[in-house]
Structure formats: C-alpha cells, structure tokens
Scaffold this motif. Structure first.
Motif, PDB file in Angstrom:
ATOM      1  N   VAL A 189      -6.925  -4.262   0.778  1.00 56.56           N
ATOM      2  CA  VAL A 189      -7.134  -4.780   2.034  1.00 56.56           C
ATOM      3  C   VAL A 189      -8.298  -5.386   2.155  1.00 56.56           C
ATOM      4  CG1 VAL A 189      -6.306  -2.752   3.365  1.00 56.56           C
ATOM      5  CG2 VAL A 189      -8.715  -2.656   2.721  1.00 56.56           C
ATOM      6  N   PRO A 190      -8.603  -6.506   2.953  1.00 53.05           N
ATOM      7  CA  PRO A 190      -9.518  -7.373   2.901  1.00 53.05           C
ATOM      8  C   PRO A 190     -10.864  -6.669   3.299  1.00 53.05           C
ATOM      9  CG  PRO A 190      -8.145  -8.098   4.620  1.00 53.05           C
ATOM     10  CD  PRO A 190      -7.593  -6.670   4.055  1.00 53.05           C
ATOM     11  N   GLY A 191     -12.004  -6.898   2.678  1.00 56.30           N
ATOM     12  CA  GLY A 191     -13.577  -6.455   3.134  1.00 56.30           C
ATOM     13  C   GLY A 191     -13.903  -5.231   2.047  1.00 56.30           C
ATOM     14  N   THR A 192     -12.891  -4.973   1.185  1.00 59.69           N
ATOM     15  CA  THR A 192     -13.144  -3.853   0.335  1.00 59.69           C
ATOM     16  C   THR A 192     -12.836  -4.136  -1.064  1.00 59.69           C
ATOM     17  OG1 THR A 192     -13.089  -1.369   0.046  1.00 59.69           O
ATOM     18  CG2 THR A 192     -11.278  -2.643   1.178  1.00 59.69           C
ATOM     19  N   ASP A 193     -13.567  -3.545  -1.966  1.00 60.52           N
ATOM     20  CA  ASP A 193     -13.261  -3.602  -3.477  1.00 60.52           C
ATOM     21  C   ASP A 193     -12.321  -2.501  -4.072  1.00 60.52           C
ATOM     22  OD1 ASP A 193     -15.093  -1.923  -3.593  1.00 60.52           O
ATOM     23  OD2 ASP A 193     -16.357  -3.108  -5.150  1.00 60.52           O
ATOM     24  N   GLN A 194     -12.054  -1.481  -3.098  1.00 59.79           N
ATOM     25  CA  GLN A 194     -11.209  -0.164  -3.404  1.00 59.79           C
ATOM     26  C   GLN A 194      -9.879  -0.402  -2.992  1.00 59.79           C
ATOM     27  OE1 GLN A 194     -13.551   3.032  -2.329  1.00 59.79           O
ATOM     28  NE2 GLN A 194     -14.736   2.932  -4.453  1.00 59.79           N
ATOM     29  N   CYS A 195      -8.973   0.324  -3.518  1.00 59.47           N
ATOM     30  CA  CYS A 195      -7.662   0.067  -2.962  1.00 59.47           C
ATOM     31  C   CYS A 195      -7.255   1.474  -2.619  1.00 59.47           C
ATOM     32  CB  CYS A 195      -6.891  -0.057  -4.271  1.00 59.47           C
ATOM     33  SG  CYS A 195      -6.382   1.102  -5.450  1.00 59.47           S
ATOM     34  N   ILE A 196      -6.223   1.443  -1.609  1.00 59.49           N
ATOM     35  CA  ILE A 196      -5.551   2.727  -1.289  1.00 59.49           C
ATOM     36  C   ILE A 196      -4.412   2.839  -2.271  1.00 59.49           C
ATOM     37  CG2 ILE A 196      -4.302   3.581   0.590  1.00 59.49           C
ATOM     38  CD1 ILE A 196      -5.663   1.637   2.347  1.00 59.49           C
ATOM     39  N   PRO A 228      -6.499   7.871   4.077  1.00 58.62           N
ATOM     40  CA  PRO A 228      -6.700   6.712   2.897  1.00 58.62           C
ATOM     41  C   PRO A 228      -7.856   5.822   3.100  1.00 58.62           C
ATOM     42  CG  PRO A 228      -5.082   6.338   4.776  1.00 58.62           C
ATOM     43  CD  PRO A 228      -5.495   7.429   4.988  1.00 58.62           C
ATOM     44  N   PHE A 229      -8.661   6.127   4.041  1.00 61.28           N
ATOM     45  CA  PHE A 229     -10.059   5.393   4.176  1.00 61.28           C
ATOM     46  C   PHE A 229     -10.640   6.344   3.728  1.00 61.28           C
ATOM     47  CE2 PHE A 229      -8.555   3.236   8.355  1.00 61.28           C
ATOM     48  CZ  PHE A 229      -7.578   2.346   7.700  1.00 61.28           C
ATOM     49  N   ASN A 230     -10.758   7.609   3.226  1.00 63.75           N
ATOM     50  CA  ASN A 230     -11.926   8.406   2.613  1.00 63.75           C
ATOM     51  C   ASN A 230     -11.532   8.987   1.460  1.00 63.75           C
ATOM     52  OD1 ASN A 230     -13.849   8.473   4.744  1.00 63.75           O
ATOM     53  ND2 ASN A 230     -12.317   9.553   5.868  1.00 63.75           N
ATOM     54  N   ASN A 231     -10.236   8.571   0.784  1.00 61.95           N
ATOM     55  CA  ASN A 231      -9.896   8.812  -0.614  1.00 61.95           C
ATOM     56  C   ASN A 231      -9.211   7.904  -1.379  1.00 61.95           C
ATOM     57  OD1 ASN A 231     -10.192  11.661  -0.234  1.00 61.95           O
ATOM     58  ND2 ASN A 231      -8.554  11.823   0.860  1.00 61.95           N
ATOM     59  N   THR A 232      -9.754   6.724  -1.397  1.00 66.65           N
ATOM     60  CA  THR A 232      -9.464   5.474  -1.874  1.00 66.65           C
ATOM     61  C   THR A 232      -9.842   5.465  -3.396  1.00 66.65           C
ATOM     62  OG1 THR A 232     -11.873   4.509  -1.400  1.00 66.65           O
ATOM     63  CG2 THR A 232      -9.823   3.878  -0.028  1.00 66.65           C
ATOM     64  N   GLY A 233      -8.945   4.931  -4.022  1.00 64.06           N
ATOM     65  CA  GLY A 233      -8.704   5.112  -5.412  1.00 64.06           C
ATOM     66  C   GLY A 233      -9.476   3.806  -6.101  1.00 64.06           C
ATOM     67  N   SER A 234      -9.693   3.769  -7.292  1.00 67.64           N
ATOM     68  CA  SER A 234     -10.369   2.740  -7.828  1.00 67.64           C
ATOM     69  C   SER A 234      -9.714   1.207  -7.817  1.00 67.64           C
ATOM     70  CB  SER A 234     -10.684   3.243  -9.392  1.00 67.64           C
ATOM     71  OG  SER A 234      -9.316   3.241 -10.016  1.00 67.64           O
ATOM     72  N   GLY A 235     -10.597   0.430  -7.609  1.00 62.81           N
ATOM     73  CA  GLY A 235     -10.214  -1.018  -7.643  1.00 62.81           C
ATOM     74  C   GLY A 235     -10.112  -1.604  -8.863  1.00 62.81           C
ATOM     75  N   ASN A 236      -9.062  -1.356  -9.691  1.00 59.29           N
ATOM     76  CA  ASN A 236      -8.752  -1.939 -10.858  1.00 59.29           C
ATOM     77  C   ASN A 236      -8.079  -3.457 -10.688  1.00 59.29           C
ATOM     78  OD1 ASN A 236      -9.546   0.288 -12.046  1.00 59.29           O
ATOM     79  ND2 ASN A 236      -7.410   1.390 -12.092  1.00 59.29           N
ATOM     80  N   ALA A 237      -8.496  -4.329 -11.468  1.00 53.01           N
ATOM     81  CA  ALA A 237      -7.817  -5.687 -11.304  1.00 53.01           C
ATOM     82  C   ALA A 237      -6.533  -5.655 -11.732  1.00 53.01           C
ATOM     83  CB  ALA A 237      -8.641  -6.513 -12.281  1.00 53.01           C
ATOM     84  N   LEU A 238      -5.580  -6.414 -11.151  1.00 54.08           N
ATOM     85  CA  LEU A 238      -4.228  -6.515 -11.341  1.00 54.08           C
ATOM     86  C   LEU A 238      -3.969  -7.508 -12.345  1.00 54.08           C
ATOM     87  CD1 LEU A 238      -2.736  -6.100  -7.984  1.00 54.08           C
ATOM     88  CD2 LEU A 238      -3.214  -4.194  -9.530  1.00 54.08           C
ATOM     89  N   ASN A 239      -3.056  -7.416 -13.430  1.00 58.69           N
ATOM     90  CA  ASN A 239      -2.641  -7.990 -14.291  1.00 58.69           C
ATOM     91  C   ASN A 239      -1.185  -8.674 -13.812  1.00 58.69           C
ATOM     92  OD1 ASN A 239      -2.175  -9.697 -16.656  1.00 58.69           O
ATOM     93  ND2 ASN A 239      -1.707  -7.922 -17.840  1.00 58.69           N
ATOM     94  N   VAL A 240      -1.026 -10.012 -13.099  1.00 63.28           N
ATOM     95  CA  VAL A 240       0.017 -10.382 -12.541  1.00 63.28           C
ATOM     96  C   VAL A 240       0.482 -11.770 -13.360  1.00 63.28           C
ATOM     97  CG1 VAL A 240      -0.482  -9.478 -10.257  1.00 63.28           C
ATOM     98  CG2 VAL A 240      -1.207 -11.751 -10.849  1.00 63.28           C
ATOM     99  N   ASN A 241       1.758 -11.984 -13.314  1.00 57.35           N
ATOM    100  CA  ASN A 241       2.298 -13.037 -13.760  1.00 57.35           C
ATOM    101  C   ASN A 241       3.348 -13.559 -12.742  1.00 57.35           C
ATOM    102  OD1 ASN A 241       4.801 -12.122 -14.166  1.00 57.35           O
ATOM    103  ND2 ASN A 241       4.625 -11.776 -16.163  1.00 57.35           N
ATOM    104  N   GLY A 242       3.842 -14.871 -13.097  1.00 52.57           N
ATOM    105  CA  GLY A 242       4.604 -15.466 -12.206  1.00 52.57           C
ATOM    106  C   GLY A 242       4.519 -15.609 -10.673  1.00 52.57           C
ATOM    107  N   VAL A 243       3.290 -15.971 -10.483  1.00 49.34           N
ATOM    108  CA  VAL A 243       3.001 -16.110  -8.792  1.00 49.34           C
ATOM    109  C   VAL A 243       3.565 -17.269  -8.371  1.00 49.34           C
ATOM    110  CG1 VAL A 243       1.106 -16.498  -7.060  1.00 49.34           C
ATOM    111  CG2 VAL A 243       0.516 -14.962  -9.317  1.00 49.34           C
ATOM    112  N   ILE A 244       4.212 -16.749  -7.259  1.00 49.03           N
ATOM    113  CA  ILE A 244       4.803 -17.808  -6.295  1.00 49.03           C
ATOM    114  C   ILE A 244       4.125 -17.767  -4.848  1.00 49.03           C
ATOM    115  CG2 ILE A 244       7.013 -18.580  -5.494  1.00 49.03           C
ATOM    116  CD1 ILE A 244       8.377 -16.813  -7.665  1.00 49.03           C
ATOM    117  N   GLY A 245       3.605 -18.587  -4.545  1.00 50.32           N
ATOM    118  CA  GLY A 245       2.814 -19.001  -3.343  1.00 50.32           C
ATOM    119  C   GLY A 245       2.930 -19.968  -2.283  1.00 50.32           C
TER     120      GLY A 245
END
Length: 200
Positions: free
Chosen positions: A169-176, A93-110
C-alpha cells in the motif's frame, strides 16, 4: 461523466454484498485503505463499516497514503471509489504486517502517458492479456498506488480474484501478507500494469 463513474464496477459491488457481516479491507482509488466489518451497503453505492472483529483496535482503521493509521467509530465509503477488497482476514493487517521484500518481476506491461480515451482502451487490452494468466503468480498495480501479488484464480466481469502473497500500500515499506489476508478481488477498471513473478 466523472472519473468515479468510469471506474465503478457493479459486479464488484454485487460481490461485496456477499461479505456483509465480515471483516474486509477496502482499497480506495485515492490511496486510502479501510479496515472494518462490513455492516451494510446502502443504495448499491455506500459501504457502512464498523470496527473489525479481528482488529486490535475497537475502531474502524484507515491507513492513509502517508502511512498513518487513523481510527473512527464507523465509516461510510463510496464504493465507486474502491478499486479492490481484501477478504478472508485472519489478523489485523495494519498491526501484523509482514516484511517488505522487494519483488523480482519480469514482463511488466503498463500504461504510458496518453490521453484518457487511449488509456481506457489500453486498460482493456491489459485485461485481455491478464485473462491468459489464470493460474500464474502475477503482480497487479492499480490506481491509488497499490500493488497486489498473488496467484490469479479468475479474471471475469472486469474483476480479478487473487490468492494473496503480498499487498503493498502507498506510504509504507511493509506489506500486508497472506498471513493476514487470504484473498483479494481487484476491480480491473483501475488496472495500470500487470506482470508475472520470476520463480527463480
């Protein structure tokens, strides 16, 4: 009692014991991500990792919160500090990361800025709401700065099982992506927010 005592989850450790001799990703409360083959769990607290079978490296890989990959021969990590595990590893997963697409989320509860006891209660309120979302595509954020997106399969024993779409993950703009990791088990004691994903 210390902070790690507050977020530990013995059910999580029991589940992890079923992963002995398999490749796993371990996500730490400090933002570090560990990738290796789980060889043993010592004293029901310490995970012993050796190089992963699916890794492109001959070392255990550590992704720092700054986005750097460090390699070590073997690793012992305190399971009380682990907030999630990725399993069903297909590729490194550290050498084959996918593209870091922005997520479209709704209803965030934090969780807002409150004292520790009030936050713990709010965290349990989030878990109650999450249990109603089984079968939905959800986004979970946790201590350590991790974001897990996927289909919620179960939420029991303060654990959430997701079929992975993306893990940020923190520190990277790409996703696993789900091409690398099939599922993730999240310790809900570390949950900071939940949301659903817009399908449009």
């Amino acid at each position: 009692m210390g902070f790690l005592h507050e977020i530990r989850n013995l059910e999580f450790i029991k589940d992890l014991e079923r992963e002995i001799n398999t490749d796993v990703l371990l996500f730490g409360v400090d933002g570090f991500t560990y990738y290796g083959n789980l060889q043993a769990i010592e004293d029901c607290r310490i995970a012993f990792l050796t190089p992963a079978i699916t890794a492109e490296s001959n070392e255990v890989e550590i992704l720092t919160p700054g986005g750097e990959i460090r390699e070590v021969t073997f690793l012992r990590v305190d399971l009380w500090s682990i907030i999630a595990k990725g399993s069903g590893i297909v590729n490194d997963p550290f050498n084959n990361t996918g593209s870091g697409n922005a997520l479209n989320v709704n209803g965030v509860i934090g969780l807002g800025q409150r004292d520790g006891e009030e936050q713990r209660q709010d965290g349990h309120d989030l878990v109650c709401q999450l249990r109603r979302m089984v079968g939905d595509t959800v986004v979970l954020t946790t201590l350590g700065g991790f974001l897990f997106e996927g289909t919620l399969g179960a939420a029991d024993n303060c654990l959430a099982l997701l079929t992975v779409n993306s893990i940020f993950v923190p520190g990277t703009d790409q996703c696993i992506s789900n091409r690398d990791v099939r599922s993730v088990l999240v310790n809900l004691e570390s949950l900071t927010s939940i949301s659903t994903v817009c399908c449009c």
